[in-house]
Design a protein around this motif. Sequence first.
Motif, PDB file in Angstrom:
ATOM      1  N   LEU A 175       0.842  -1.202   0.000  1.00  0.00           N
ATOM      2  CA  LEU A 175       0.000   0.000   0.000  1.00  0.00           C
ATOM      3  C   LEU A 175       0.877   1.252   0.000  1.00  0.00           C
ATOM      4  O   LEU A 175       0.539   2.255  -0.638  1.00  0.00           O
ATOM      5  N   ASP A 176       1.979   1.177   0.730  1.00  0.00           N
ATOM      6  CA  ASP A 176       2.876   2.329   0.829  1.00  0.00           C
ATOM      7  C   ASP A 176       3.636   2.567  -0.476  1.00  0.00           C
ATOM      8  O   ASP A 176       3.837   3.703  -0.893  1.00  0.00           O
ATOM      9  N   ALA A 177       4.061   1.461  -1.109  1.00  0.00           N
ATOM     10  CA  ALA A 177       4.936   1.578  -2.278  1.00  0.00           C
ATOM     11  C   ALA A 177       4.187   1.904  -3.560  1.00  0.00           C
ATOM     12  O   ALA A 177       4.764   2.501  -4.483  1.00  0.00           O
ATOM     13  N   LEU A 197      -2.335  -0.792 -11.485  1.00  0.00           N
ATOM     14  CA  LEU A 197      -2.045  -0.625 -10.061  1.00  0.00           C
ATOM     15  C   LEU A 197      -3.167   0.090  -9.324  1.00  0.00           C
ATOM     16  O   LEU A 197      -3.313  -0.078  -8.109  1.00  0.00           O
ATOM     17  N   ASP A 198      -3.988   0.875 -10.030  1.00  0.00           N
ATOM     18  CA  ASP A 198      -5.191   1.440  -9.399  1.00  0.00           C
ATOM     19  C   ASP A 198      -6.113   0.318  -8.929  1.00  0.00           C
ATOM     20  O   ASP A 198      -6.651   0.355  -7.820  1.00  0.00           O
ATOM     21  N   ILE A 199      -6.304  -0.681  -9.783  1.00  0.00           N
ATOM     22  CA  ILE A 199      -7.153  -1.828  -9.444  1.00  0.00           C
ATOM     23  C   ILE A 199      -6.555  -2.599  -8.282  1.00  0.00           C
ATOM     24  O   ILE A 199      -7.239  -2.956  -7.316  1.00  0.00           O
ATOM     25  N   ILE A 200      -5.253  -2.838  -8.357  1.00  0.00           N
ATOM     26  CA  ILE A 200      -4.585  -3.627  -7.324  1.00  0.00           C
ATOM     27  C   ILE A 200      -4.621  -2.903  -5.985  1.00  0.00           C
ATOM     28  O   ILE A 200      -4.914  -3.512  -4.945  1.00  0.00           O
ATOM     29  N   LEU A 201      -4.354  -1.608  -5.978  1.00  0.00           N
ATOM     30  CA  LEU A 201      -4.373  -0.856  -4.723  1.00  0.00           C
ATOM     31  C   LEU A 201      -5.761  -0.889  -4.091  1.00  0.00           C
ATOM     32  O   LEU A 201      -5.887  -1.098  -2.872  1.00  0.00           O
ATOM     33  N   ASP A 203      -8.058  -3.191  -4.337  1.00  0.00           N
ATOM     34  CA  ASP A 203      -8.328  -4.516  -3.775  1.00  0.00           C
ATOM     35  C   ASP A 203      -7.411  -4.826  -2.598  1.00  0.00           C
ATOM     36  O   ASP A 203      -7.830  -5.479  -1.634  1.00  0.00           O
ATOM     37  N   GLU A 204      -6.153  -4.370  -2.675  1.00  0.00           N
ATOM     38  CA  GLU A 204      -5.204  -4.710  -1.617  1.00  0.00           C
ATOM     39  C   GLU A 204      -5.568  -4.044  -0.293  1.00  0.00           C
ATOM     40  O   GLU A 204      -5.265  -4.578   0.772  1.00  0.00           O
ATOM     41  N   ILE A 205      -6.223  -2.902  -0.348  1.00  0.00           N
ATOM     42  CA  ILE A 205      -6.721  -2.312   0.904  1.00  0.00           C
ATOM     43  C   ILE A 205      -7.668  -3.299   1.578  1.00  0.00           C
ATOM     44  O   ILE A 205      -7.610  -3.525   2.792  1.00  0.00           O
ATOM     45  N   GLY A 206      -8.529  -3.926   0.781  1.00  0.00           N
ATOM     46  CA  GLY A 206      -9.432  -4.929   1.326  1.00  0.00           C
ATOM     47  C   GLY A 206      -8.707  -6.159   1.837  1.00  0.00           C
ATOM     48  O   GLY A 206      -9.111  -6.753   2.845  1.00  0.00           O
ATOM     49  N   HIS A 207      -7.617  -6.539   1.188  1.00  0.00           N
ATOM     50  CA  HIS A 207      -6.866  -7.720   1.621  1.00  0.00           C
ATOM     51  C   HIS A 207      -6.155  -7.456   2.954  1.00  0.00           C
ATOM     52  O   HIS A 207      -6.167  -8.311   3.851  1.00  0.00           O
ATOM     53  N   VAL A 208      -5.566  -6.292   3.068  1.00  0.00           N
ATOM     54  CA  VAL A 208      -4.928  -5.940   4.341  1.00  0.00           C
ATOM     55  C   VAL A 208      -5.989  -5.822   5.436  1.00  0.00           C
ATOM     56  O   VAL A 208      -5.778  -6.234   6.581  1.00  0.00           O
ATOM     57  N   ALA A 209      -7.156  -5.290   5.055  1.00  0.00           N
ATOM     58  CA  ALA A 209      -8.254  -5.171   6.021  1.00  0.00           C
ATOM     59  C   ALA A 209      -8.709  -6.546   6.500  1.00  0.00           C
ATOM     60  O   ALA A 209      -9.059  -6.726   7.674  1.00  0.00           O
ATOM     61  N   ALA A 210      -8.706  -7.544   5.611  1.00  0.00           N
ATOM     62  CA  ALA A 210      -9.060  -8.907   6.020  1.00  0.00           C
ATOM     63  C   ALA A 210      -8.049  -9.426   7.029  1.00  0.00           C
ATOM     64  O   ALA A 210      -8.415 -10.039   8.041  1.00  0.00           O
ATOM     65  N   GLY A 211      -6.759  -9.191   6.758  1.00  0.00           N
ATOM     66  CA  GLY A 211      -5.744  -9.601   7.721  1.00  0.00           C
ATOM     67  C   GLY A 211      -5.914  -8.889   9.053  1.00  0.00           C
ATOM     68  O   GLY A 211      -5.780  -9.503  10.121  1.00  0.00           O
ATOM     69  N   ASP A 212      -6.228  -7.609   8.990  1.00  0.00           N
ATOM     70  CA  ASP A 212      -6.444  -6.834  10.216  1.00  0.00           C
ATOM     71  C   ASP A 212      -7.643  -7.370  10.988  1.00  0.00           C
ATOM     72  O   ASP A 212      -7.587  -7.524  12.209  1.00  0.00           O
TER      73      ASP A 212
END
Length: 268
Positions: A175-177, A197-201, A203-212
């Motif tokens: 998310l940072d990079a 990378l717009d698409i990936i970013l 979705d990845e917010i949601g993936h990190v949120a799942a881990g959280d």
Amino acid sequence: MSAARDVHAAARAVLAERDVETKLKGAERLWAEWNAGQLQTADSAEPVAPDFAGRPERPLLVPPNQLAKRTLRDREGHAALIHALAHIEFNAINLALDAVCRYPGLPEGFYRDWLQVAAEEAEHFGLLRDHLRTLGYDYGDFPAHDGLMQMARATADAPLARMALVPRLLEARGLDATPEIQQKLRGYGDAAGAAILDIILRDEIGHVAAGDRWFRHLCSLRGLTPEAAYRDLLGRYRAPRPRRPVNTEARLRAGFSEAELDALLDRD
């Protein structure tokens, strides 16, 4: 109507698959089958994950310090950067599937989340690989490192540590990079790569949120304070702290608190 299949065993089969195309289709199929009610959790408390995730013979895996610095100085450097991003997404498919079959006995929502993540990571990989092919290269044409899977192996017997140190640490670094990488791609004239990378970013917010979400769930079961437990795990596993600049907006949306970010970054 046929009986529902064991989701853990089904995920294991796709995780062990070495062929890239078969793994991608398998991850997408598992998510569709879950939504159709064709998969179910098993009563067994024993994990069914293989010792190692399946991967193709290429790319060649080398230590991170043996990788050339990826810069956008020419077509090859451009392709090497896209390849590195694709490799991260391929590993992320395996990581999500590994969570499904390695940690039985958790709520059904846990498996739903990680099957969705696996399917979305497969989509991300496909977008990046297709883009890489437009540059005259393919996945496997450059060496890569195995850092994500090394952390997965280190946390294999500890779901709390896995949720903390893979999605909430290593994937959160993505998310940072990403904004900086997008800026470089646009500067190089690669608007298509930046759009992927717009698409990936997103979705990845949601993936990190799942881990959280599951990290906090496991902390609650153990009577732990999430922020303190996270710092403890960083030290215990000698894990790297977030690098600056931090994408504060994305991390907050993924579940981090302002106070936690201040503590992790040693901000006053």
